[in-house]
Design a protein around this motif. Structure first.
Motif, PDB file in Angstrom:
ATOM      1  N   GLY A   1      13.700 -28.567 -45.085  1.00  0.00           N
ATOM      2  CA  GLY A   1      13.084 -27.258 -45.210  1.00  0.00           C
ATOM      3  C   GLY A   1      13.967 -26.126 -44.742  1.00  0.00           C
ATOM      4  N   ALA A   2      13.413 -24.932 -44.847  1.00  0.00           N
ATOM      5  CA  ALA A   2      14.094 -23.709 -44.420  1.00  0.00           C
ATOM      6  C   ALA A   2      13.081 -22.808 -43.730  1.00  0.00           C
ATOM      7  N   TYR A   3      13.568 -22.105 -42.723  1.00  0.00           N
ATOM      8  CA  TYR A   3      12.697 -21.223 -41.939  1.00  0.00           C
ATOM      9  C   TYR A   3      13.398 -19.890 -41.727  1.00  0.00           C
ATOM     10  N   GLY A   4      12.639 -18.804 -41.818  1.00  0.00           N
ATOM     11  CA  GLY A   4      13.180 -17.486 -41.527  1.00  0.00           C
ATOM     12  C   GLY A   4      12.143 -16.627 -40.830  1.00  0.00           C
ATOM     13  N   SER A   5      12.594 -15.783 -39.916  1.00  0.00           N
ATOM     14  CA  SER A   5      11.681 -14.852 -39.237  1.00  0.00           C
ATOM     15  C   SER A   5      12.432 -13.577 -38.902  1.00  0.00           C
ATOM     16  N   TYR A   6      11.674 -12.492 -38.864  1.00  0.00           N
ATOM     17  CA  TYR A   6      12.229 -11.211 -38.424  1.00  0.00           C
ATOM     18  C   TYR A   6      11.157 -10.524 -37.590  1.00  0.00           C
ATOM     19  N   GLN A   7      11.571 -10.018 -36.446  1.00  0.00           N
ATOM     20  CA  GLN A   7      10.616  -9.335 -35.577  1.00  0.00           C
ATOM     21  C   GLN A   7      11.185  -7.992 -35.142  1.00  0.00           C
ATOM     22  N   TRP A   8      10.301  -7.012 -35.135  1.00  0.00           N
ATOM     23  CA  TRP A   8      10.621  -5.683 -34.620  1.00  0.00           C
ATOM     24  C   TRP A   8       9.862  -5.527 -33.305  1.00  0.00           C
ATOM     25  N   LEU A   9      10.560  -5.230 -32.255  1.00  0.00           N
ATOM     26  CA  LEU A   9       9.915  -5.047 -30.955  1.00  0.00           C
ATOM     27  C   LEU A   9      10.387  -3.734 -30.344  1.00  0.00           C
ATOM     28  N   LYS A  10       9.425  -2.854 -30.087  1.00  0.00           N
ATOM     29  CA  LYS A  10       9.692  -1.588 -29.412  1.00  0.00           C
ATOM     30  C   LYS A  10       9.009  -1.615 -28.056  1.00  0.00           C
TER      31      LYS A  10
ATOM     32  N   PRO B   1       0.807  -1.225   0.000  1.00  0.00           N
ATOM     33  CA  PRO B   1       0.000   0.000   0.000  1.00  0.00           C
ATOM     34  C   PRO B   1       0.838   1.272   0.000  1.00  0.00           C
ATOM     35  N   GLU B   2       2.075   1.209   0.494  1.00  0.00           N
ATOM     36  CA  GLU B   2       2.966   2.356   0.409  1.00  0.00           C
ATOM     37  C   GLU B   2       3.494   2.482  -1.016  1.00  0.00           C
ATOM     38  N   ASP B   3       3.808   3.713  -1.413  1.00  0.00           N
ATOM     39  CA  ASP B   3       4.224   3.961  -2.796  1.00  0.00           C
ATOM     40  C   ASP B   3       5.742   3.959  -2.887  1.00  0.00           C
ATOM     41  N   TYR B   4       6.292   2.852  -3.359  1.00  0.00           N
ATOM     42  CA  TYR B   4       7.731   2.778  -3.579  1.00  0.00           C
ATOM     43  C   TYR B   4       8.067   2.965  -5.055  1.00  0.00           C
ATOM     44  N   MET B   5       7.440   2.194  -5.918  1.00  0.00           N
ATOM     45  CA  MET B   5       7.694   2.356  -7.344  1.00  0.00           C
ATOM     46  C   MET B   5       6.614   1.622  -8.139  1.00  0.00           C
ATOM     47  N   HIS B   6       6.368   2.113  -9.358  1.00  0.00           N
ATOM     48  CA  HIS B   6       5.482   1.409 -10.266  1.00  0.00           C
ATOM     49  C   HIS B   6       6.016   1.545 -11.683  1.00  0.00           C
ATOM     50  N   LEU B   7       5.646   0.582 -12.499  1.00  0.00           N
ATOM     51  CA  LEU B   7       6.162   0.471 -13.859  1.00  0.00           C
ATOM     52  C   LEU B   7       5.010   0.565 -14.847  1.00  0.00           C
ATOM     53  N   SER B   8       5.253   1.322 -15.910  1.00  0.00           N
ATOM     54  CA  SER B   8       4.329   1.384 -17.040  1.00  0.00           C
ATOM     55  C   SER B   8       5.069   0.863 -18.262  1.00  0.00           C
ATOM     56  N   GLN B   9       4.500  -0.146 -18.912  1.00  0.00           N
ATOM     57  CA  GLN B   9       5.201  -0.753 -20.053  1.00  0.00           C
ATOM     58  C   GLN B   9       4.274  -0.877 -21.252  1.00  0.00           C
ATOM     59  N   ARG B  10       4.782  -0.464 -22.420  1.00  0.00           N
ATOM     60  CA  ARG B  10       4.057  -0.619 -23.682  1.00  0.00           C
ATOM     61  C   ARG B  10       4.946  -1.361 -24.665  1.00  0.00           C
ATOM     62  N   GLN B  11       4.378  -2.379 -25.286  1.00  0.00           N
ATOM     63  CA  GLN B  11       5.101  -3.138 -26.308  1.00  0.00           C
ATOM     64  C   GLN B  11       4.383  -3.011 -27.647  1.00  0.00           C
TER      65      GLN B  11
END
Length: 804
Positions: free
Chosen positions: A355-364, A321-331
């Motif tokens: 077979g062959a597999y490829g992937s690319y991901q952008w994460l902000k 209940p005491e306020d030490y820290m909080h996190l806000s996260q957006r992906q």
């Protein structure tokens, strides 16, 4: 539910299953024509990679069809995991956290150890793993490394989910549910085969619940949620040679989350009580195009997908209940995948896949951290004390020079400062940050199954896997110190900015070697050796800890003016070493058998495994302040155990039953860590022979359904069923001084079948058993606390299912 109740349920299941064997157990008695088919024998699903059905492969696996999922009231993978041997997917309080453990392998953050495929499409984001299940035809759980055919991050196993195919299933399904704590559910799906070449399905759902726990600080329900989504599938098959399958799936969830309460030494868990109400919102959209071309000698498969994830999380990280820290996260994540597979379709002694597999991901990821008075207050008091003592000393020198004694000078200096307004200090601190973490993955694979004799099959596979991962971080810590000194106010800002890019490359060969010996009635035994692999990466979660350390070390530099903490190339090199972690590599040694007993009335699957793990990835609290979690590598560990599954039918298929058990012994062999001991000294702790946390030692489940048929009237049949799942002992930390004892949860249901309408009544946690699904330790407040999430209490409801 106590051990006596658990043993009673198990005895009932085993007693029912015993029908079909005579008194000596020497020969089968078949009073009916019951036969249990393999689920993949009944539910025909095209497999672009495997040459044989699952129980004919050197593989430990479990399969669940729609009937079983409904019987167990399964709504997501987390609920299903309770009934799968060696599989644990704890309830962490939100759809975001979906860590999975199989055979002692897994972790809470970063790269997963278990992969998920939906209709042949890999789900890229771990944040999208925990979603609502509906419109489902079958779920497969494959245990052990699947990297040869499915790539990295399937070191523990693989989950394959299949939706209903409108080419083989038609009509409209409606499901409505209502239960205690205002559980509500609505699902609608329509399947239409336009002609022999074209079919489509359209499905949607809404699901919600008011929750079980209330936040004592805010008065809100701490675990309420609402979610909804829709799915489109179109299948076009103009000929036997070509097939095209398009999939599009969207889901949205909004929930109050992470209902963690303080747990005392006796295991009693208080209600959640946080300054901010934790919550989570998520949008996921997946669409994919599967194509198959049947050629002479081989089939060609192509799978192309685009995946989007956008979410938001607010977490009160001190859980107090005491306020030490909080996190806000957006992906925000965008991902593309492409896979090509060639599989032979001719008869003979050699069956191959390549077979062959490829992937690319952008994460902000945007992840600002805000510090409350619980953190900034002591910092301000420390600075205030330093300033006040410095001024007292300065004025004392003047007064002593005027002839006062030191005691008189101190009193005069204090009075002089107080008369002119005194000294106050206010500190505000935050850590904003933007992190971009793109990843590129490439895989080349081949697997051969060679029939050395009609009964002996050799499996040989190899995959080359390459991954490039990068972190581009732009983060800073700002501490604004506003001082009022005897009527004069000034604000000084202490800033530490970190901005840089780091990149890593990982290469790995993933072999698999197996032998399968088949004998009468489809029975077989097998032995398997396979390599598992989980990629390395970077800990962006711990930048707040790094920056807070720098601010505290430089706070005195800002007492006379704004100050920016300088960083050299050596500083960034040190940060790179701090935030990076190594790949995890394992070797899995396994033997097992798939048996069809008593004239196919009973199916038995057994496996034993031993896994050697190097650089096991573990999620721990950041070293200095414990504000964020980070991934570290243990030196060596191992996991060994057994898995047993039995299922069958009897009494002319009126009785259906199943039982699963697994024992997992997951232990550190070489792992030491440095922690903060008494008086802020560093102590080295050796975790050798300690159990790996979050891994249940025992997993057990059993279920039995009996159907009563009626020859006349509107009611066609009535099914009564009971199920139980149990887990434990589960250790919550590496030192093994915090654990959840073995516990069991009982459920029951009754289904009235009126033909196209089925009315079901169900109850979960019938005995209202008390247990913890997750425990985390934190000392953000300066006092070490354990916070736990309680398992859901008793809940009951009704479902109405219609098909027309």
């Amino acid at each position: 539910m106590n051990r006596r109740s658990l043993l009673l349920v198990s005895a009932v299941v085993m007693t029912l299953s015993a029908f079909g064997v005579d008194d000596e157990g020497a020969r089968p008695i078949l009073p009916d024509t019951s036969r249990v088919f393999d689920l993949d024998e009944v539910t025909v699903i095209s497999q672009p990679k495997e040459s044989y059905r699952m129980r004919m492969q050197p593989l430990s696996s479990s399969m669940y069809d729609e009937e079983q999922l409904n019987s167990l009231s399964i709504g997501d993978l987390r609920e299903l995991s309770s009934y799968v041997p060696s599989f644990a997917m704890p309830n962490y309080g939100s759809r975001l956290t979906s860590s999975m453990y199989i055979r002692g392998i897994g972790s809470r953050v970063n790269n997963p150890a278990v992969g998920i495929y939906v209709d042949g499409v890999p789900i890229i984001s771990k944040s999208a793993f925990n979603f609502h299940l509906y419109d489902i035809e079958r779920v497969d759980v494959l245990r052990g490394p699947q990297g040869t055919l499915y790539g990295q991050n399937t070191e523990g196993g693989l989950v394959r989910i299949y939706t209903k195919n409108p080419m083989t299933y038609q009509g409209t399904d409606v499901r409505l549910g209502l239960g205690s704590h205002f559980y509500r559910n609505a699902e609608v799906a329509h399947y239409n085969k336009v002609n022999e070449r074209l079919a489509f399905s359209l499905a949607g759902f809404y699901n919600g619940q008011n929750g079980f726990f209330r936040n004592q600080q805010t008065g809100e329900r701490a675990d309420c949620f609402n979610e909804a989504g829709g799915r489109l599938r179109m299948v076009y098959q103009p000929s036997d040679v070509f097939r095209m399958d398009y999939l599009a799936d969207y889901q949205y969830v909004r929930q109050n989350a992470f209902p963690y309460g303080v747990m005392d030494a006796n295991g009693t868990i208080e209600s959640p009580s946080t300054t901010y109400q934790n919550n989570y919102r998520r949008n996921i959209f997946h669409n994919a195009l599967n194509m198959k071309v049947a050629g002479r000698g081989f089939d060609f498969y192509s799978t192309t997908s685009y995946q989007l994830l956008r979410d938001y999380m607010l977490m009160d990280q001190d859980y107090l209940p005491e306020d030490y820290m909080h996190l806000s996260q957006r992906q925000l994540q965008n991902a593309l995948t492409q896979e090509f597979v060639f599989k032979n379709n001719s008869s003979g002694i050699w069956h191959w896949t390549a077979g062959a597999y490829g992937s690319y991901q952008w994460l902000k990821t945007e992840a600002p951290i805000y510090f409350g008075d619980g953190i900034t207050g002591p910092i301000g008091k420390g600075i205030h004390s330093a300033m006040y003592n410095a001024m007292i000393g300065s004025f004392m020198g003047r007064f002593i020079a005027q002839g006062m004694t030191p005691e008189q000078a101190r009193e005069a200096a204090a009075a002089f400062i107080a008369q002119r307004g005194g000294i106050t200090m206010d500190v505000k601190m935050e850590v904003p940050g933007i992190f971009r973490t793109p990843q590129f993955n490439l895989g080349l694979f081949h697997e051969s199954n060679i029939e050395i004799t009609p009964n002996l099959i050799a499996t040989l596979g190899l995959r080359y896997d390459y991954m490039q991962t990068k972190i581009d971080y732009d983060t800073e810590a700002r501490m604004a110190m506003t001082a009022n000194v005897m009527g004069t106010e000034a604000t000084y800002i202490l800033t530490s900015v970190l901005k840089n890019t780091e990149k890593e490359h990982y290469n790995q060969l993933l072999p698999k070697m197996g032998l399968t010996y088949r004998f009468n009635n489809g029975n077989n035994i097998y032995a398997l050796v396979s390599k598992g692999y989980r990629a390395g990466g970077f800990n962006m979660q711990m930048f707040s800890d790094i920056l807070q350390t720098e601010l505290n070390a430089n706070s005195r530099n800002a007492m006379s003016g704004d100050y920016d903490v300088p960083h050299t190339d050596e500083d960034y090199e040190r940060i790179a070493k701090t935030i990076s972690y190594k790949p995890e590599v394992s070797w899995n040694y396994e033997f097992g058998t798939h048996l069809n007993l008593f004239g196919d009335a009973v199916k038995l699957d057994f496996s034993g495994f031993y896994v050697q793990i190097r650089n096991q990835q573990l999620s721990v609290m950041a070293d200095n302040y414990g504000y964020g979690r980070m991934m570290v590598n243990a030196g060596k560990s191992y996991s060994c155990g057994v898995e047993l599954a039995l299922r069958g039918k009897a009494f002319d298929n009126h009785l259906s039953w199943g039982m699963n058990y697994a024992y997992t012994h997951a232990v550190f062999k070489e792992y030491t860590d440095t922690i903060e001991g008494v008086s802020f000294t560093k102590e080295v702790v050796d975790y050798k022979d300690k159990r790996v946390p979050y891994v249940p030692e025992h997993t057990f489940s059993a279920n039995a359904d009996y159907r009563f048929d009626f020859l006349s009237g509107a009611l066609k049949s009535l099914t009564l069923g009971a199920n139980v799942y149990a887990q434990g002992k589960i250790y919550w930390n590496e030192i093994n001084d915090l654990s959840q004892p073995f516990y069991a949860v009982l459920g029951a249901h009754a289904d009235a079948d009126f033909g196209n309408i089925v009315l079901s009544a169900w109850v979960k946690n019938l005995t209202d058993n008390k247990y913890s699904t997750f425990v985390v330790q934190s000392a953000i407040s300066g006092t070490a606390y354990s916070f736990a999430q309680r398992g859901n209490p008793i809940q009951f409801g009704v479902d109405l299912k219609l098909h027309f």
